[in-house]
Design a protein around this motif. Structure first.
Motif, PDB file in Angstrom:
ATOM      1  N   THR A 137       0.803  -1.227   0.000  1.00 15.63           N
ATOM      2  CA  THR A 137       0.000   0.000   0.000  1.00 15.63           C
ATOM      3  C   THR A 137       0.837   1.279   0.000  1.00 15.63           C
ATOM      4  OG1 THR A 137      -0.162  -0.312   2.379  1.00 15.63           O
ATOM      5  CG2 THR A 137      -2.065  -0.986   1.083  1.00 15.63           C
ATOM      6  N   THR A 138       2.134   1.149   0.311  1.00 18.68           N
ATOM      7  CA  THR A 138       2.967   2.358   0.275  1.00 18.68           C
ATOM      8  C   THR A 138       4.107   2.179  -0.721  1.00 18.68           C
ATOM      9  OG1 THR A 138       4.288   1.452   2.064  1.00 18.68           O
ATOM     10  CG2 THR A 138       2.561   3.006   2.703  1.00 18.68           C
ATOM     11  N   PRO A 181       3.380  -0.304  -8.513  1.00 17.64           N
ATOM     12  CA  PRO A 181       2.440  -1.078  -7.685  1.00 17.64           C
ATOM     13  C   PRO A 181       2.874  -2.548  -7.554  1.00 17.64           C
ATOM     14  CG  PRO A 181       1.433  -0.419  -9.788  1.00 17.64           C
ATOM     15  CD  PRO A 181       2.765   0.263  -9.712  1.00 17.64           C
TER      16      PRO A 181
END
Ligand code: ATP
Ligand code: MG
Length: 558
Positions: A137-138, A181
């Motif tokens: 997510t980061t 991602p």
């Protein structure tokens, strides 16, 4: 080989489609094991798929050892892998390759990427690299070494190769995108420093390429057209594509399929190694192991394993196959092939009072009712015989139809006998039974048409030979051994009763010439094969499978 010509699955559909568009397209696959353990039934699925595609589409399949990690790989594993693939019935011809043969080429490729500004030497520690990588997510954070010049990177990389730096002090990384991602694209490591000797290259190298940097390029170098991988490599595909595109080399098509999982066992080489090293099993080829060598020793045939792989098919979604289904396929195969014989696991002595003292007879027994060509054999009968302890009860419940006082039963291929007396020791343990026989029932039927409700197996005491039987049960008690509570681990789910050794079996004399690998059905007891531990003094049998087909039960209840 097998009936796979008409087989269809999504990979074969893709290849057929490609062939329609390009008739000349070559089909070239590979099976790429890492030699850090023995092959297991999951590998058999991959072997049958890769070699099977080559067979079906007139192509080739290479055997390539992905030997990039010198700390865990050994030539013992290389040898066992080759033995197992051959035994399964596949042939890689002259095409036996090793990723380590490409170390020089991979080094050149890495230099090319450095020159293009697409790779850099990084001094962060392994822990720092992990921290900088970010999470799902980061985004990640760029390394402070990311913008070194190509010249500096070339010099440092050469010095890494020349042994100037200690283990772990530097790595070479691809320069891609720290905020991708896909975490695999966040500047993955291509080389690490490892001052370790390699099973093939010895001390020539002290930097070793990572699997991710090696695998795709090795496929490309070998001109593989279809790189068949298991699903966990789907997320690595963009990275493999990126490497190939940056280098401008042959681009294999990667297709992912679901790995095989089986109930009541584990399929990770790391865990299997732990079972071997910590003596939970006797060796990699312990008949309880899901390894190909274990299954061979257990008495499974290569045809049956190929048939299993063919029946479970190839799919895109993960699933777990029931162990009972594998055993069902094994039984079907053994049922056709195994000679029927008689052996008694837990002997109970019977003296037939009205049988003449020094008489002996030879009775005719059918070798395999499934195979008329298998013929018949003679088995000796005499006054003293052994039957199975479990086949007698002094005070039987109403559903017990086997031998009990006053009850008549059939001895397979021999006579009807009736129990008339029980001899016990002072503790009440039964030592032997006295019976009478009816001479008119020779061969197993009464001329007056009277029936018995049970047929027992037996051996003649004066003729039988001693044997050891090893009876196996599931290696784990849980369907999914990896499911553990609290601080348990998978070994807590091992089945403490997975092996039972019975060393005083009595078997019919025709088995005196049995050789390791021979398979038999011991009537009423299961399929057995002769173990390599057999010596001139003692025959050792492994029970390959019981006669009870749990899969047939499961199927009818669905
Ligand atoms: P492990 O996780 O046990 O170490 P692995 O996948 O790393 O297994 P490899 O030696 O790299 O073992 O495997 C060689 C080939 O066999 C790979 O192409 C891999 O995808 C395939 N393979 C391994 N396990 C399975 C499985 N359970 N089902 C199908 N294919 C498998
Ligand atoms: Mg692997």
């Amino acid at each position: 080989m097998d009936d796979i010509k008409e087989k269809t699955d999504f990979i074969r559909d893709i290849i057929r489609q490609d062939l329609q568009e390009d008739h000349g397209k070559k089909i070239h696959t590979r099976f790429p094991p890492e030699p850090n353990g023995y092959l297991h039934i999951g590998h058999a699925k991959s072997i049958c798929l890769n070699f099977g595609l080559a067979q079906d589409f007139n192509g080739k399949c290479n055997l390539r050892f992905d030997d990039t990690n010198p700390t865990k790989e050994e030539s013992e594993y290389v040898d066992s892998i080759k033995t197992d693939i051959c035994w399964l019935g596949f042939d890689w011809g002259q095409r036996e390759y090793y990723a380590s043969d490409y170390f020089e080429k991979l080094y050149e490729f890495a230099v090319l990427l450095i020159k293009k500004g697409k790779a850099y030497v990084c001094d962060l520690s392994a822990e720092e690299i992990r921290q900088y990588r970010g999470t799902l997510t980061t985004p990640g954070k760029e390394s402070p070494f990311r913008n070194r010049s190509a010249e500096e990177n070339l010099r440092l990389f050469k010095e890494m190769r020349d042994g100037k730096y200690p283990d772990g002090s530097k790595v070479l990384r691809a320069k891609i995108d720290m905020s991708s991602p896909n975490i695999n694209m966040r500047d993955p490591v291509m080389y690490r420093i490892l001052n370790k000797s390699h099973h093939r290259t010895g001390n020539k190298w002290c930097i070793y390429p990572t699997y991710d940097w090696t695998h795709g390029q090795s496929d490309s170098i070998e001109n593989i057209t279809y790189s068949i991988c298991t699903l966990e490599f789907e997320d690595h595909r963009p990275l493999y594509d990126w490497f190939i595109e940056q280098l401008g080399i042959h681009h294999p098509r990667q297709i992912e399929f679901a790995r095989l999982n089986l109930t009541y066992t584990v399929m990770s080489k790391r865990m299997l190694l732990e079972l071997v090293e910590k003596n939970y099993v006797s060796s990699w080829d312990d008949p309880r192991m899901p390894t190909i060598s274990g299954m061979r020793r257990r008495g499974y045939s290569p045809e049956a394993i190929r048939n299993f792989c063919s029946q479970i098919g190839v799919a895109k979604a993960d699933s777990t196959v029931d162990m009972a289904f594998l055993e069902h396929i094994i039984r079907e195969d053994l049922n056709k092939k195994a000679m029927r014989v008689m052996g008694v696991l837990n002997p109970l002595k019977i003296i037939i009072d009205n049988y003449p003292e020094d008489q002996e007879e030879e009775l005719t027994a059918i070798n395999n009712p499934e195979d008329p060509d298998a013929g018949t054999r003679k088995i000796p009968f005499s006054k003293i015989i052994y039957i199975e302890k479990d086949d007698f009860m002094e005070n039987p419940p109403s559903k017990f139809f086997r031998l009990s006082p006053g009850r008549e039963v059939r001895l397979r291929y021999a006579y009807f006998i009736k129990c008339i007396d029980i001899i016990k020791d002072k503790d009440g343990t039964i030592l032997e039974l006295h019976c009478t026989y009816d001479p008119s029932t020779k061969g197993g039927d009464a001329p007056d048409g009277r029936k018995v409700k049970a047929t027992l197996h037996w051996v003649s005491a004066g003729h039988c030979i001693q044997a050891e039987a090893r009876l196996y049960d599931k290696l784990f008690i849980k369907e999914n051994p990896l499911k553990t509570d609290g601080d348990c681990n998978f070994k807590d789910n091992l089945n403490p009763d997975s092996l039972r050794i019975i060393d005083s079996c009595k078997i019919e004399p025709s088995l005196s010439s049995a050789k390791p690998g021979n398979i038999y059905q011991f009537e009423r007891l299961g399929y057995f094969c002769v173990d390599p531990d057999t010596t001139n003094d003692k025959i050792v049998f492994n029970r390959t499978a019981t006669l009870k087909d749990e899969w047939a039960k499961i199927k009818t209840s669905i």
